[in-house]
Design a protein around this motif. Sequence first.
Motif, PDB file in Angstrom:
ATOM      1  N   LEU A  96       8.982 -13.943 -23.518  1.00 18.13           N
ATOM      2  CA  LEU A  96       8.473 -13.454 -24.613  1.00 18.13           C
ATOM      3  C   LEU A  96       9.245 -12.955 -26.006  1.00 18.13           C
ATOM      4  O   LEU A  96       8.382 -13.245 -26.922  1.00 18.13           O
ATOM      5  CB  LEU A  96       7.389 -12.372 -23.571  1.00 18.13           C
ATOM      6  N   GLY A  97      10.266 -13.309 -26.188  1.00 15.32           N
ATOM      7  CA  GLY A  97      11.165 -13.061 -27.007  1.00 15.32           C
ATOM      8  C   GLY A  97      11.271 -11.450 -27.438  1.00 15.32           C
ATOM      9  O   GLY A  97      11.015 -11.050 -28.245  1.00 15.32           O
ATOM     10  N   MET A  98      11.593 -10.670 -26.341  1.00 14.49           N
ATOM     11  CA  MET A  98      11.604  -9.860 -26.020  1.00 14.49           C
ATOM     12  C   MET A  98      12.559  -8.965 -25.332  1.00 14.49           C
ATOM     13  O   MET A  98      13.524  -9.863 -24.352  1.00 14.49           O
ATOM     14  CB  MET A  98      10.319  -8.509 -26.271  1.00 14.49           C
ATOM     15  N   THR A  99      13.089  -7.749 -25.387  1.00 12.61           N
ATOM     16  CA  THR A  99      14.404  -7.185 -24.626  1.00 12.61           C
ATOM     17  C   THR A  99      13.841  -6.890 -23.126  1.00 12.61           C
ATOM     18  O   THR A  99      12.564  -6.946 -22.880  1.00 12.61           O
ATOM     19  CB  THR A  99      14.717  -5.738 -24.829  1.00 12.61           C
ATOM     20  N   GLN A 100      14.377  -6.787 -21.971  1.00 10.70           N
ATOM     21  CA  GLN A 100      14.182  -6.683 -20.236  1.00 10.70           C
ATOM     22  C   GLN A 100      13.589  -5.279 -20.356  1.00 10.70           C
ATOM     23  O   GLN A 100      12.979  -5.290 -19.610  1.00 10.70           O
ATOM     24  CB  GLN A 100      15.193  -6.889 -20.011  1.00 10.70           C
ATOM     25  N   SER A 101      14.193  -4.144 -20.761  1.00 10.11           N
ATOM     26  CA  SER A 101      13.413  -3.401 -20.662  1.00 10.11           C
ATOM     27  C   SER A 101      12.086  -2.886 -21.354  1.00 10.11           C
ATOM     28  O   SER A 101      11.437  -2.463 -20.926  1.00 10.11           O
ATOM     29  CB  SER A 101      14.393  -2.338 -21.837  1.00 10.11           C
ATOM     30  N   ALA A 102      11.529  -3.674 -22.344  1.00  9.41           N
ATOM     31  CA  ALA A 102      10.443  -4.085 -22.616  1.00  9.41           C
ATOM     32  C   ALA A 102       9.749  -4.958 -21.784  1.00  9.41           C
ATOM     33  O   ALA A 102       7.854  -4.685 -21.816  1.00  9.41           O
ATOM     34  CB  ALA A 102      10.367  -4.873 -24.445  1.00  9.41           C
ATOM     35  N   VAL A 103       9.521  -5.769 -21.833  1.00 13.30           N
ATOM     36  CA  VAL A 103       9.052  -6.010 -20.437  1.00 13.30           C
ATOM     37  C   VAL A 103       8.940  -4.703 -19.000  1.00 13.30           C
ATOM     38  O   VAL A 103       7.898  -5.136 -18.857  1.00 13.30           O
ATOM     39  CB  VAL A 103       9.544  -7.694 -20.008  1.00 13.30           C
ATOM     40  N   SER A 104       9.872  -4.251 -18.624  1.00 17.10           N
ATOM     41  CA  SER A 104       9.608  -3.781 -18.045  1.00 17.10           C
ATOM     42  C   SER A 104       8.595  -2.824 -18.436  1.00 17.10           C
ATOM     43  O   SER A 104       8.030  -1.520 -16.673  1.00 17.10           O
ATOM     44  CB  SER A 104      11.031  -2.674 -16.910  1.00 17.10           C
ATOM     45  N   HIS A 105       8.586  -1.565 -19.469  1.00 17.26           N
ATOM     46  CA  HIS A 105       7.989  -0.893 -19.724  1.00 17.26           C
ATOM     47  C   HIS A 105       6.602  -1.294 -19.975  1.00 17.26           C
ATOM     48  O   HIS A 105       5.803  -0.919 -18.845  1.00 17.26           O
ATOM     49  CB  HIS A 105       8.376  -0.574 -21.524  1.00 17.26           C
ATOM     50  N   ARG A 106       5.861  -2.690 -20.226  1.00 18.52           N
ATOM     51  CA  ARG A 106       4.932  -3.530 -19.811  1.00 18.52           C
ATOM     52  C   ARG A 106       4.472  -3.345 -18.202  1.00 18.52           C
ATOM     53  O   ARG A 106       2.873  -2.719 -18.116  1.00 18.52           O
ATOM     54  CB  ARG A 106       4.293  -5.062 -20.633  1.00 18.52           C
ATOM     55  N   LEU A 107       5.462  -4.044 -17.297  1.00 18.65           N
ATOM     56  CA  LEU A 107       4.918  -3.847 -15.772  1.00 18.65           C
ATOM     57  C   LEU A 107       4.493  -2.324 -16.135  1.00 18.65           C
ATOM     58  O   LEU A 107       3.676  -2.537 -14.834  1.00 18.65           O
ATOM     59  CB  LEU A 107       6.161  -4.795 -15.188  1.00 18.65           C
ATOM     60  N   ARG A 108       5.685  -2.072 -15.875  1.00 15.79           N
ATOM     61  CA  ARG A 108       4.905  -0.093 -16.091  1.00 15.79           C
ATOM     62  C   ARG A 108       3.689  -0.142 -15.927  1.00 15.79           C
ATOM     63  O   ARG A 108       3.062   1.403 -14.983  1.00 15.79           O
ATOM     64  CB  ARG A 108       6.054   0.950 -16.488  1.00 15.79           C
ATOM     65  N   ARG A 109       3.274  -0.072 -17.316  1.00 18.53           N
ATOM     66  CA  ARG A 109       2.134   0.637 -17.502  1.00 18.53           C
ATOM     67  C   ARG A 109       1.202  -0.507 -17.359  1.00 18.53           C
ATOM     68  O   ARG A 109       0.234  -0.024 -16.766  1.00 18.53           O
ATOM     69  CB  ARG A 109       1.756   0.132 -19.654  1.00 18.53           C
ATOM     70  N   LEU A 110       1.234  -1.020 -16.336  1.00 16.05           N
ATOM     71  CA  LEU A 110       0.187  -2.453 -15.649  1.00 16.05           C
ATOM     72  C   LEU A 110       0.084  -1.390 -14.295  1.00 16.05           C
ATOM     73  O   LEU A 110      -1.111  -1.432 -14.006  1.00 16.05           O
ATOM     74  CB  LEU A 110       0.774  -3.513 -15.783  1.00 16.05           C
ATOM     75  N   GLU A 111       1.088  -1.407 -13.759  1.00 17.43           N
ATOM     76  CA  GLU A 111       0.979  -0.564 -12.173  1.00 17.43           C
ATOM     77  C   GLU A 111       0.715  -0.022 -12.422  1.00 17.43           C
ATOM     78  O   GLU A 111       0.168   0.542 -11.509  1.00 17.43           O
ATOM     79  CB  GLU A 111       2.690  -1.025 -11.798  1.00 17.43           C
ATOM     80  N   ALA A 112       1.251   1.123 -13.319  1.00 17.78           N
ATOM     81  CA  ALA A 112      -0.383   2.553 -13.452  1.00 17.78           C
ATOM     82  C   ALA A 112      -1.097   2.552 -13.246  1.00 17.78           C
ATOM     83  O   ALA A 112      -2.129   3.304 -13.475  1.00 17.78           O
ATOM     84  CB  ALA A 112       0.353   3.261 -15.153  1.00 17.78           C
ATOM     85  N   TYR A 113      -1.286   1.259 -14.410  1.00 18.88           N
ATOM     86  CA  TYR A 113      -3.254   0.821 -14.405  1.00 18.88           C
ATOM     87  C   TYR A 113      -3.603   0.285 -12.650  1.00 18.88           C
ATOM     88  O   TYR A 113      -4.985   1.068 -12.597  1.00 18.88           O
ATOM     89  CB  TYR A 113      -3.258   0.205 -15.134  1.00 18.88           C
ATOM     90  N   VAL A 114      -3.311  -0.075 -12.637  1.00 20.68           N
ATOM     91  CA  VAL A 114      -3.964  -1.108 -11.372  1.00 20.68           C
ATOM     92  C   VAL A 114      -3.033   0.140  -9.843  1.00 20.68           C
ATOM     93  O   VAL A 114      -4.499   0.615  -9.035  1.00 20.68           O
ATOM     94  CB  VAL A 114      -2.901  -2.057 -10.646  1.00 20.68           C
ATOM     95  N   GLY A 115      -2.368   0.961  -9.967  1.00 22.12           N
ATOM     96  CA  GLY A 115      -2.401   2.340  -8.996  1.00 22.12           C
ATOM     97  C   GLY A 115      -1.055   1.427  -7.941  1.00 22.12           C
ATOM     98  O   GLY A 115      -1.480   2.191  -6.665  1.00 22.12           O
ATOM     99  N   ALA A 116      -1.107   0.673  -8.103  1.00 22.10           N
ATOM    100  CA  ALA A 116       0.034  -0.393  -6.847  1.00 22.10           C
ATOM    101  C   ALA A 116       1.241  -0.944  -7.891  1.00 22.10           C
ATOM    102  O   ALA A 116       1.266  -1.656  -8.741  1.00 22.10           O
ATOM    103  CB  ALA A 116      -0.424  -0.543  -5.953  1.00 22.10           C
ATOM    104  N   PRO A 117       2.336  -0.740  -7.183  1.00 22.87           N
ATOM    105  CA  PRO A 117       3.834  -1.426  -7.847  1.00 22.87           C
ATOM    106  C   PRO A 117       3.323  -3.374  -6.991  1.00 22.87           C
ATOM    107  O   PRO A 117       2.167  -4.017  -6.620  1.00 22.87           O
ATOM    108  CB  PRO A 117       4.108  -1.979  -6.312  1.00 22.87           C
ATOM    109  N   LEU A 118       3.794  -4.323  -8.377  1.00 18.91           N
ATOM    110  CA  LEU A 118       3.105  -5.786  -9.055  1.00 18.91           C
ATOM    111  C   LEU A 118       4.050  -6.224  -8.156  1.00 18.91           C
ATOM    112  O   LEU A 118       3.927  -7.548  -7.873  1.00 18.91           O
ATOM    113  CB  LEU A 118       2.340  -5.729 -10.273  1.00 18.91           C
ATOM    114  N   LEU A 119       5.017  -6.022  -7.862  1.00 18.07           N
ATOM    115  CA  LEU A 119       6.591  -6.627  -7.999  1.00 18.07           C
ATOM    116  C   LEU A 119       7.161  -6.100  -6.935  1.00 18.07           C
ATOM    117  O   LEU A 119       7.349  -5.181  -7.467  1.00 18.07           O
ATOM    118  CB  LEU A 119       6.825  -7.710  -9.381  1.00 18.07           C
TER     119      LEU A 119
END
Length: 320
Positions: free
Chosen positions: A29-52
């Motif tokens: 994706l051409g970004m840092t691991q922390s940026a990817v983690s931040h996006r995943l946390r946003r998605l988990e907040a939207y879903v309301g459950a851990p995803l990975l």
Amino acid sequence: MRSLPPFDALVAFDTALRHRSMTLAAAELGMTQSAVSHRLRRLEAYVGAPLLHRSSTGLSATPAGTALATGLADLLDGLSDLRARCRAVAAPSGLRVGVGAALADYWLVRRLPGFAAANAGLEVELVIVESEAELRASDIDVQILWQPTATARSSSTQRLLFQEQVFPVCVPGLLPGGRTLRDPTALATLPLLHKGTPGRGQGAEWSWPVWFERLGIAGKPPAAALRFGTIHTAISAALQGAGVVMARSLLVHDALKDGLLVRVLPASWDMLSSKAHIVRWPAALTGDERVRRFVTWAVAEAERTTGRRRAAQPSPKVRL
């Protein structure tokens, strides 16, 4: 109004799950691991459950992640085709071809004038792309990719071009009399050029230690005096006389024919590449005349380069 998930987070989730690695996802994706983690946390907040779930074997999907992943790849592929569908309706006169720098410089550029001469009025723009992220960001009509052989079969949206051999080459001046070594173990006396970072997962065909073992060269493993990040720069260094490089047959075909490079070992030592070149186009451009012309030409050039026609593929017929 629809309650839609964050799109960039969906892409990050799909990429991380596909690679089973945050590091590889960040690289694609051409970004840092922390940026990817931040996006995943946003998605988990939207879903309301851990995803990975993280384990010693890599990332895996939780039950919620599995439910989200079902059909997500097809959905993202469909969205990525939106631009191609619009371009197909608009019927642009030009054709944008995405290709890696090494294949462009060492094979395609030399042959493109022939395509242009045979297809007057069809403008071709060559776009250098080296990652999936660049491919998604670019407005590409046709892609030439280097893929694992398991996914390189012909289909309704791609054609197999080459499966290459891997072997060492260098400038003639590095070899006695400019000829292939009679004694393969003499390779150990020559300067070796290394590609990629140490420890990066690559096929055995790229490993100098594997080649030394095959050749029966005893002693210490080959030292890395010069190391290059890409095959493109490694071959460029070899052309300048810096040493022996492990190369793919397609990329050095013209240099061998012109006498700029020579084989270090007899062809009997060649190793089959674990990847192959394919030409791919969006499903929305199936039937597009521009794409049909280029793909037909590219396949013919591939056959001409290898000096033989490929065996008929057992896969379904391709409709261009």
